[in-house]
Design a protein around this motif. Sequence first.
Motif: not given
Lengths: 147, 435
Positions: B103, B174, B329-331, B387, B391, B405, B410-412, B415
Amino acid sequence: MSNELILLLLRIVSGLLLLTILFAIFRILWRDFQHTTRAMDRQKRSYGSLIVMQEIDGAYLLTGEVYPLLPITSLGRSPTNTIPINDTFASSEHALITLRERQWWLEDRNSRNGTLLNGRQVTQPVVITHDDIIGIGHISLRINLSD
Amino acid sequence: MTTELAIHQEHTRTVKTRERLLLLLVGMFLLVNFLGLRLAQPSSTSTDWLHFIVWLICASIGTLLLERNLPARDPLLFPIAMFLSGWGLILIDRLAPPFADRQTVWLAVSVTAMLIVATTPHPLRWLRQYRYVLLLGGILLLLGTIFLGTNPSGSQTAPQLWLGFGAIFFQPSEALKIMLVAFLASYLAESPSFFRASLPAFSTQRKWPSPRIIGPVLLMWGICIIILVWQRDLGTAILFFAVFILLVYVATRSNFILFSGFILIILAGFVAYMAFAVVRLRVDVWINPWPEADSRAFQIVQSLLAFAAGGPFGQGIGQGSPTYIPVVHSDFVFSAIAEEWGLLGVITVIAAIGTFVVRGLQIALQQQQRAFLVLLATGLSLLIATQSLLIMAGVLKLIPLTGVTLPYLSYGGSSLLASFVIVGLLLRLSALENN
């Protein structure tokens, strides 16, 4: 100092910093908001107003309607005018008031029944001042300049 | 003239001081939390200092280069993006340490991309000129994911939403969202109805949208259905469609579009509920998660418990247990923030994202009659807004959960990259002359 105490302190500092960040963001938003409203106030300076009156038995009576005077103010029966005049004697595009070189000018736009300034027919553009009275159909408008 | 110049200079000076002050505060916040994480979890790897240093370098180079190239930019966008993405780094260090190095690299890449967008000569003109290329590229990316898509975990049953190049995985949806917003903005800007609608309406005649408007809306609906059917990616489908309906509404002021878009979403949702197990699961656990709290609804119930555990000020970093939530860690980063920073953290995140969106919409208003720029800024802000709403409301069980995300947090990698490109474009728009 024990680990727990340091962690507690760090938590407090972290929370305070979050509050400070929030405060800083809102202060910037507030300052910008004030800046914008001040700029808008400056643009929206008032020039004066037109006070609508009706002549009944030789005396002028206020109808209660007041319109802002703008650098280009059109008068007439059509609703697209700056000041729509609901009077059967008014033409759809009756008269025009303009601000040119710091003078207010009134001109008649070839109306059927003519425009009066202080009771006299307007045939060519004339300069108007404070307290002049414009007559269109049955309606009179008194000019009120702010400065 | 001289006073105007003085005002201009003062304005740019305040931009600089405001941006740096905010970045300083954010840096202090991150430092305190990295320290706290280190103390609370002594076992964590020693590279997390490196993550903070990378963040510092990104923030300082970013503000320096922006100062040189865009002196009249918006002072809030960049610090907010750095604030949330730095907080995101801490969260990943906390929640999924194996992903943190990756990341951090993505953060550096994203800030670089933002600076490129903000400093190259004509990115806005290119976006407009090559719009059909953009659309084609976007559709090709989508087709590519349908046929060649993989999942970084290597699982064959999970949604195949990524394109892999060796060790790098990229999620094309994305990139697609920015491309489609840019395409739609330039398409709608050329539609005559935009300017007609922007005149004060004297006539009260009803404006029925022309086929020129309905065409792309149906096209978008089709693309979203494809995403939904082939990829089971409910979140992206709803995000795309909602943003495009809103953008068309902004361009045409047609209530009909808003209404029919709403009907289409409900219809699609109903059909999806019937057809796909994943949608049925999401709706069922949204209506009542408690009977299945330890099976199908485990994730959402744990998320709600995390919010409850956080209280007003949170448990403190590294001292809660948000890792009970699967894929936190993401959503579900928002739930992790709620547990460890409490209501205060939640409010700060909402305020930061809200401010970001409001500034984006203000930038749109500044563009006056330049329809393409107005619609571009509006579309990009609405992307971030929709977005985040999807979420944040999803993990709070206010709406059915859709797996998108939380921007910046978020992790990603893809994104984060897309979100920073959005910052770059908005900064660019905010610094345009003749505002």
